[in-house]
Design an enzyme around this catalytic site. Structure first.
Site, PDB file in Angstrom:
ATOM      1  CG  HIS A 168      89.723  29.835  95.594  1.00  0.00           C
ATOM      2  ND1 HIS A 168      90.413  30.762  96.345  1.00  0.00           N
ATOM      3  CD2 HIS A 168      89.497  28.790  96.420  1.00  0.00           C
ATOM      4  CE1 HIS A 168      90.603  30.291  97.552  1.00  0.00           C
ATOM      5  NE2 HIS A 168      90.059  29.088  97.635  1.00  0.00           N
ATOM      6  CD  GLU A 268      87.412  32.030  97.301  1.00  0.00           C
ATOM      7  OE1 GLU A 268      86.692  31.095  96.897  1.00  0.00           O
ATOM      8  OE2 GLU A 268      88.106  31.962  98.337  1.00  0.00           O
TER       9      GLU A 268
END
Length: 296
Positions: A168, A268
């Site tokens: 992330h 991500e």
């Protein structure tokens, strides 16, 4: 709570040390002629990466909580073994338990100008939510230097595993309203804000709250003319790319984002939604992100 005095370490090469990070959490600090970086043992969470001659590439919230069991806001959280609330929306912990578990630094070495850190995690030693498979293990290899390479290998236990995952990454930008993301044109995405399926037309320019999961296995590039650089994100073993920024109203609901939201964009490397991974008993899966910075 784990303190630095309680951490068992392998032999550390020059330029690598264990430090007491924010909130007293132990972190591995790298400071060489080639790179400055930091990785917290909680979540094996990379919070800083700055190659020589470059400003900080990762965004870290100035109001992030640094406490045992609390997710750090910014850097590169590890989302696994599910993404968000899970495919069915019923998981007990957002983004899985990898990002708050305490990982072990298994080895650290120099490789030319790079530093290679290897972290390991066993579900048997972690606080896994009730009802979730605990016979899962993982290895996370973090290579820092002119590039940032993140290789996450998850191995199922004897029962196998259906999983999602994401690295992330929060990238620091001059202003998210002025950046564009190249490499997504023509790719289908799930828009989690409008609950719709769309196809990307041209480069992505963020103009409001953005939460998209792209069917995408190629390179994506953040072009930030305000900072005079491009952040190139390549990957392996990943069929999803997530782009996220909460924008003003949603950010105001988060104490650890607030009015800092224009300073980052998340791009991500992931396997999420329809691109979940099915592992047979004791089967491994590896996903790799490689990030580099280029001047405009």
């Amino acid at each position: 709570m784990t303190h630095t005095d309680d951490v068992q370490l392998p032999e550390l090469p020059d330029g690598v040390s264990l430090v007491e990070g924010e909130g007293g959490l132990p972190a591995v600090a790298v400071h060489t002629d080639s790179v400055v970086a930091q990785v917290y043992l909680q979540g094996a969470h990379v919070t800083s990466w700055a190659p020589a001659g470059a400003t900080e590439v990762l965004w870290l919230s100035p109001t992030s909580s640094f406490a045992p069991g609390k997710a750090i806001r910014g850097g590169v959280p590890l989302c696994a073994p599910w993404f968000g609330p899970g495919r069915d929306g019923d998981k007990p912990v957002a983004h899985g338990w990898f990002r708050t578990a305490t990982w072990r630094l298994a080895s650290a070495r120099r490789d030319g100008g790079d530093v290679v850190l290897r972290f390991t995690l066993s579900g048997a030693d972690a606080q896994v939510p009730a009802g979730e498979p605990s016979n899962v293990s993982a290895e996370y290899v973090v290579r820092v230097g002119r590039e940032l390479e993140l290789a996450l290998t998850i191995t199922a236990g004897v029962d196998g595993l259906l999983m999602e995952e994401a690295l992330h990454s929060y990238f620091a930008v001059s202003d998210v309203r002025g950046v564009r993301v190249e490499g997504l044109a023509g790719h289908r995405y799930t828009d989690k804000v409008s609950d719709s399926q769309e196809v990307q037309s041209g480069d992505l320019r963020l103009a409001g709250r953005t939460d998209r999961v792209y069917d995408h296995s190629r390179v994506a590039t953040v072009v930030d003319e305000g900072s005079g650089r491009r952040i190139v994100v390549a990957k392996e073993g990943s069929d999803s790319t997530v782009v996220w920024n909460p924008w003003e109203a949603k950010a105001a609901e988060s104490a650890d984002i607030g009015d800092a939201w224009p300073g980052f964009v998340c791009v991500e490397v992931a396997n999420a939604l329809d691109h979940y991974v099915v592992l047979g008993p004791e089967m491994p899966h590896t996903m790799v992100a490689t990030v580099r910075v280029e001047s405009l």
